[in-house]
Write an enzyme that holds these catalytic residues in place. Structure first.
Site, PDB file in Angstrom:
ATOM      1  CG  LEU A 230     -29.136 -17.262 -26.468  1.00  4.72           C
ATOM      2  CD1 LEU A 230     -28.395 -18.707 -25.968  1.00  4.72           C
ATOM      3  CD2 LEU A 230     -28.120 -17.720 -27.975  1.00  4.72           C
ATOM      4  CG  HIS A 231     -34.957 -16.118 -22.603  1.00  2.63           C
ATOM      5  ND1 HIS A 231     -36.093 -16.263 -22.540  1.00  2.63           N
ATOM      6  CD2 HIS A 231     -34.170 -17.461 -22.043  1.00  2.63           C
ATOM      7  CE1 HIS A 231     -36.261 -17.235 -22.387  1.00  2.63           C
ATOM      8  NE2 HIS A 231     -35.455 -18.018 -21.666  1.00  2.63           N
ATOM      9  CG  ASP A 232     -30.471 -12.995 -21.370  1.00  2.01           C
ATOM     10  OD1 ASP A 232     -29.710 -13.702 -20.649  1.00  2.01           O
ATOM     11  OD2 ASP A 232     -31.211 -12.515 -21.292  1.00  2.01           O
TER      12      ASP A 232
END
Ligand code: RIB
Ligand code: CA
Length: 307
Positions: A230-232
């Site tokens: 879950l990058h952001d």
């Protein structure tokens, strides 16, 4: 005092959770949401931002659309990862949250001073800097780049690859920049335990779990991940509590001319180039505390007390 934030994004499954984290955590005063083409076309990512705010009950944060294409290059979308809508998985009814008449850059300007959290291509941010300079920007905390390999080419991460010229403007602007790259966002894996903690957060939690289930499918098929990163939200977490994301100072050069390396972030962790650091580069995530903050924030926006 909560940090005033503008979230510039391209929803996008992980951007969607970043919006909820920014809106739901008391350490952030989410002043505006702006959209930029990247994961999908501008129209689609903008509709998705309105959809996310509608289902999360985020009705007091203005949304404005920004640039429909990168500064120089043609747009390259990530429909293979996020689907034809950019937010595939759950079905959404028509959004009730509206759209500002302002361009994203003008909405940014209207809510300054603030920190800009950028979770898409840096086109809007570069345009703001070109038009208004660093005026009012406390810091730019971005999800993008990597100290290691890329995810759209062997050398480049998607947000930087889509608009490397914009990234070069941002990293050479003199504004304090914090880069949360793949090397650290790949530590934020949506495991079955995280999914389970989402699913008990009412209808919003279940919708988030549906989004993550779609995201997990594409990440398994395309990248062989057992759980999707879950990058952001990692960039948002850095603003919420810097101790969640350990950073080191380094010079970051953006490759804009390379035949095979366009969009690479050349992170000089060892000082080979003898250049002054121009960024704080994230290297480690406090994973348990990160998820605690994400789950608590989604609990806050859903009105259901998290675990
Ligand atoms: O490379 C990952 C980044 O590209 C994330 O921000 C994702 O949403 C896409 O925009
Ligand atoms: Ca994104």
């Amino acid at each position: 005092m909560p940090t005033p934030v503008v979230l510039d994004c391209d929803p996008g499954h992980d951007d969607a959770i970043a919006i909820m984290l920014a809106a739901g955590d008391p350490a952030i005063d989410l002043r505006a949401i702006t959209t930029v083409a990247g994961n999908q076309t501008l129209d689609k990512v903008t509709l998705n931002a309105r959809r996310v705010c509608t289902i999360a009950g985020i009705t007091d944060v203005p949304i404005a659309a920004g640039c429909a294409r990168p500064l120089v290059r043609p747009l390259r979308i990530a429909d293979d990862v996020h689907g034809s809508t950019g937010l595939d998985g759950p079905s959404f009814s028509d959004p009730t949250v509206g759209l500002s008449d302002l361009h994203a850059v003008e909405l940014m300007r209207s809510v300054m001073p603030a920190t800009i959290v950028a979770t898409g291509a840096l086109t809007n941010v570069a345009l703001f800097l070109s038009r208004y300079g660093a005026d009012g920007i406390g810091e730019i905390v971005l999800m993008g780049g990597s100290t290691e390999r890329g995810n759209i080419t062997p050398a480049a991460e998607a947000n930087i690859y889509v608009d490397p010229e914009a990234a070069e403007i941002v990293f050479s602007s003199g504004v304090p920049v914090t880069m949360c790259g793949l090397n650290v966002t790949h530590q934020a894996l949506v495991t079955p335990d995280v999914l389970g903690r989402l699913e008990v957060l009412g209808e919003l939690g279940r919708t988030c779990a549906e989004l993550m289930t779609f995201f997990a499918k594409t990440y398994r098929e395309l990248f062989g991940f057992d759980a999707p990163p879950l990058h952001d939200p990692v960039a948002v977490a850095r603003v919420i509590d810097p101790s969640l994301v350990r950073c080191v100072d380094a010079h970051v050069a953006i490759e804009t001319a390379g035949t095979h390396t366009r969009g690479a972030t050349v992170v000089d962790l060892d000082g080979y180039l003898g250049l002054e650091p121009n960024a704080q580069v994230a290297v480690e995530l406090d994973v348990p505390r990160f998820w605690d903050r994400v789950i608590a924030a989604i609990g806050n926006v859903s009105g259901i007390r998290a675990d």
